[in-house]
Scaffold this motif. Structure first.
Motif, PDB file in Angstrom:
ATOM      1  N   ARG B  27      92.074  98.831  34.104  1.00 33.98           N
ATOM      2  CA  ARG B  27      92.363  97.679  33.236  1.00 33.98           C
ATOM      3  C   ARG B  27      93.111  98.123  31.986  1.00 33.98           C
ATOM      4  NH1 ARG B  27      87.590  95.035  34.543  1.00 33.98           N
ATOM      5  NH2 ARG B  27      86.451  95.942  32.824  1.00 33.98           N
ATOM      6  N   GLU B  30      96.653  98.666  32.961  1.00 31.93           N
ATOM      7  CA  GLU B  30      97.291  97.354  33.174  1.00 31.93           C
ATOM      8  C   GLU B  30      97.647  96.707  31.837  1.00 31.93           C
ATOM      9  OE1 GLU B  30      95.441  95.868  37.474  1.00 31.93           O
ATOM     10  OE2 GLU B  30      94.507  95.227  35.614  1.00 31.93           O
ATOM     11  N   SER B  31      96.771  96.871  30.852  1.00 35.32           N
ATOM     12  CA  SER B  31      97.069  96.331  29.519  1.00 35.32           C
ATOM     13  C   SER B  31      98.324  96.978  28.941  1.00 35.32           C
ATOM     14  CB  SER B  31      95.921  96.596  28.549  1.00 35.32           C
ATOM     15  OG  SER B  31      94.786  95.944  28.958  1.00 35.32           O
ATOM     16  N   ALA B  34     101.251  95.414  30.500  1.00 32.64           N
ATOM     17  CA  ALA B  34     101.476  94.082  29.924  1.00 32.64           C
ATOM     18  C   ALA B  34     102.116  94.186  28.543  1.00 32.64           C
ATOM     19  CB  ALA B  34     100.149  93.335  29.833  1.00 32.64           C
ATOM     20  N   ALA B  37     105.725  94.957  28.943  1.00 29.84           N
ATOM     21  CA  ALA B  37     106.466  93.757  29.389  1.00 29.84           C
ATOM     22  C   ALA B  37     106.735  92.839  28.207  1.00 29.84           C
ATOM     23  CB  ALA B  37     105.649  93.030  30.456  1.00 29.84           C
TER      24      ALA B  37
END
Lengths: 406, 141
Positions: B27, B30-31, B34, B37
């Motif tokens: 996680r 993934e953060s 993000a 992005a």
């Protein structure tokens, strides 16, 4: 012509009071995580707030009693006190979140310290409230909030797959706790209790009588309906841009990115300006709602129209709520996190706010010919059932998802 | 009652979480992806001269701080599964890279050339983060 103008102003005021930091945050996050899948929950919440706002406005216009007066009358002192404590805590968190939201938007526009803008933003609100009459406040923030129609324009500019968008309006249930958490969040963000507290007290402030019932219905349906359109648009632009990229919006500034992508600096400025007025309007609404509730429960003189001399305790409590809001916003907790807690905790307070409204609006001995008809009663009880289910689920979901963090 | 409930929940959230599980590491990475992005979208506005420099600067600073915070969290934690040590090191490096790029954008929020460069490099950083996620979830080729 005067009537049309009055209705138009009421609708604009309703838009300004509906879309707050909770809607901006939860709708954007919902779109980023689940694309268009939660659009149905936005519509569900929008119809819910329109139903209950119409009822609370009708009760206020017919009986001259605002929501908290009704709560104490119907639930008695003990439950009334419980409702007061619960809604005051939620309203206080909301005031803090909205003040934090104002500061973030100003920081994004002027790049000066956040903490400074929390204080200057609050001082500006006090000055605006001191200078403008009640109707002027609604108009200022309502008209300003209209800049957020840039979000709707962005939807058409993005031109998403309309079939996919339409599919999102069909209710669907995903078994994941995070999805359910967002269903609760999106629904609750639309039904924040301060909205009906402010709406009904505002009706008394403006001297509504039975003659204003048509205006009340149009305000509730069109005003909150248009607010709902803006919420739907927020989900769509976020789902279109953020979902495929895996963006997790955790800052208020991220909400404006799709509008920058579509219309450049102009889109960005319109989005930030609209957010400023919506969040500013909500800061005033929620801080007023907190002091309305306290004054109405304790039987103090209340009302912006009375002025500080005739309603000193009401005015003082409003300032105290603002100061406490500043203290929370300055504490270093991210306003987006405060927003998430205030929205989810508000679900727990919802039954205590909406049950008395529903009971009194349907009471023929109290409302005579203006009591709930079949449609209002059916919708009211249906929504109350939904509220009960969600209020039971809210805290377990908050814990299970680590506050929406997954 | 509501106050008690609120305090109980607040205490739970501030109580810390112990060792870093594989899921939590996943996680965290993934953060980072993000954040990269989101940074690309901000940098794209700078590159196209389609933003306001104060907005770009504040957003870069906020996102950069989040990347830095994520790097510290990943670096300080004790791993539950020792075999993911390499991925943890790689993730800390990517977090540092993202933070550095956002800091550059913060310094030059009105420079289109820098904006385009940062956008490109953030895209590469996101790809690296996604590759780590794939390794952690066993989807890597």
């Amino acid at each position: 012509m005067k009537v049309i103008l009055k209705i138009a102003l009421g609708i604009i005021a309703a838009i300004g009071g509906f879309l707050d930091i909770g809607d901006l945050v939860f709708n954007t996050q919902a779109g980023a995580l689940y694309r268009y899948d939660l659009l149905w929950a936005v519509v569900l919440g929008t119809i819910g707030i329109a139903v209950y706002a119409e009822m609370s406005g009708r009760v206020a216009a017919v009986s001259g009693r605002p929501v908290f007066d009704v709560i104490r009358m119907r639930l008695g002192f003990g439950f009334g006190l419980l409702a007061l404590i619960a809604s005051t805590l939620v309203n206080l968190l909301t005031v803090a979140a909205e003040l934090g939201g104002i500061a973030i938007v100003l920081e994004l526009l002027f790049d000066a310290p956040y903490n400074m803008f929390v204080v200057t933003g609050a001082i500006a609100l006090v000055a605006i409230v001191a200078l403008l009459p009640f109707g002027g406040l609604e108009r200022l923030f309502g008209y300003g909030g209209l800049a957020l129609f840039v979000v709707v324009a962005t939807v058409f500019h993005q031109n998403p797959d309309w079939g996919d968008v339409a599919h999102g309006f069909v209710p669907s249930l995903d078994s994941s706790t995070l999805y359910l958490y967002f269903v609760v969040g999106v629904f609750a963000a639309a039904l924040m209790p301060y909205e009906v507290h402010f709406y009904s007290s505002g009706a008394i402030e403006e001297g509504w009588t039975e003659e204003n019932l048509k205006e009340n219905r149009l305000n509730a349906i069109l005003g909150y309906g248009i607010g709902g359109v803006l919420s739907v648009a927020l989900v769509i632009v976020s789902g279109y841009l953020f979902h495929p990229l895996g963006v997790e919006p955790s800052d208020l500034g991220t909400v404006a990115l799709p509008m920058q992508g579509a219309f450049g600096e102009t889109g960005l400025l319109l989005a930030l300006g609209g957010m400023f007025f919506c969040v500013g309007g909500a800061a005033i609404d929620s801080s007023f709602a907190a002091s309305y509730n306290l004054a109405q429960f304790l039987g103090w003189e209340w009302g912006r129209y009375q002025g500080p001399r005739k309603a000193p305790r009401f005015t003082a409590s409003w300032l105290v709520f603002l100061l406490l809001g500043i203290a929370i916003a300055e504490s270093g907790i991210n306003p987006v996190e405060i927003t998430e807690y205030s929205v989810v905790f508000s679900v727990v307070a919802l039954p205590l706010t909406y049950l008395p409204v529903l009971l009194i609006a349907g009471d023929r001995s109290f409302m005579s010919d203006h009591a709930n008809g079949r449609i209002a009663a059916t919708l009211g009880w249906l929504y109350f059932a939904v509220i009960i289910v969600l209020s039971l689920a809210a805290i377990p979901l908050l814990l299970a998802t680590n506050g929406g963090g997954g | 009652m509501a106050l008690g409930l609120f305090l109980a929940v607040a205490a739970l959230f501030s109580s810390g979480c112990g060792d870093l599980s594989n899921d939590e590491l996943n996680r965290g990475v993934e953060s980072l992806s993000a954040l990269a992005a989101q940074g690309q979208l901000v940098a794209s506005g700078v590159a196209r001269d389609a933003t306001k420099s104060t907005y770009a600067r504040v957003m870069s600073r906020t996102l950069g701080e989040e990347a830095e915070h994520e790097a510290e969290k990943l670096a300080d934690a004790t791993l539950e599964e020792a075999e993911t040590e390499d991925q943890r090191h790689a993730a800390v490096a990517v977090a540092g890279e993202i933070s550095g790029l956002l800091s550059e954008l913060q310094t030059y929020p009105g420079d289109e050339h820098h904006g385009a460069l940062v956008q490109k490099h953030l895209e590469e950083a996101q790809e690296k983060a996604d590759a780590i996620v794939a390794q952690l979830s066993g989807d890597a080729p």
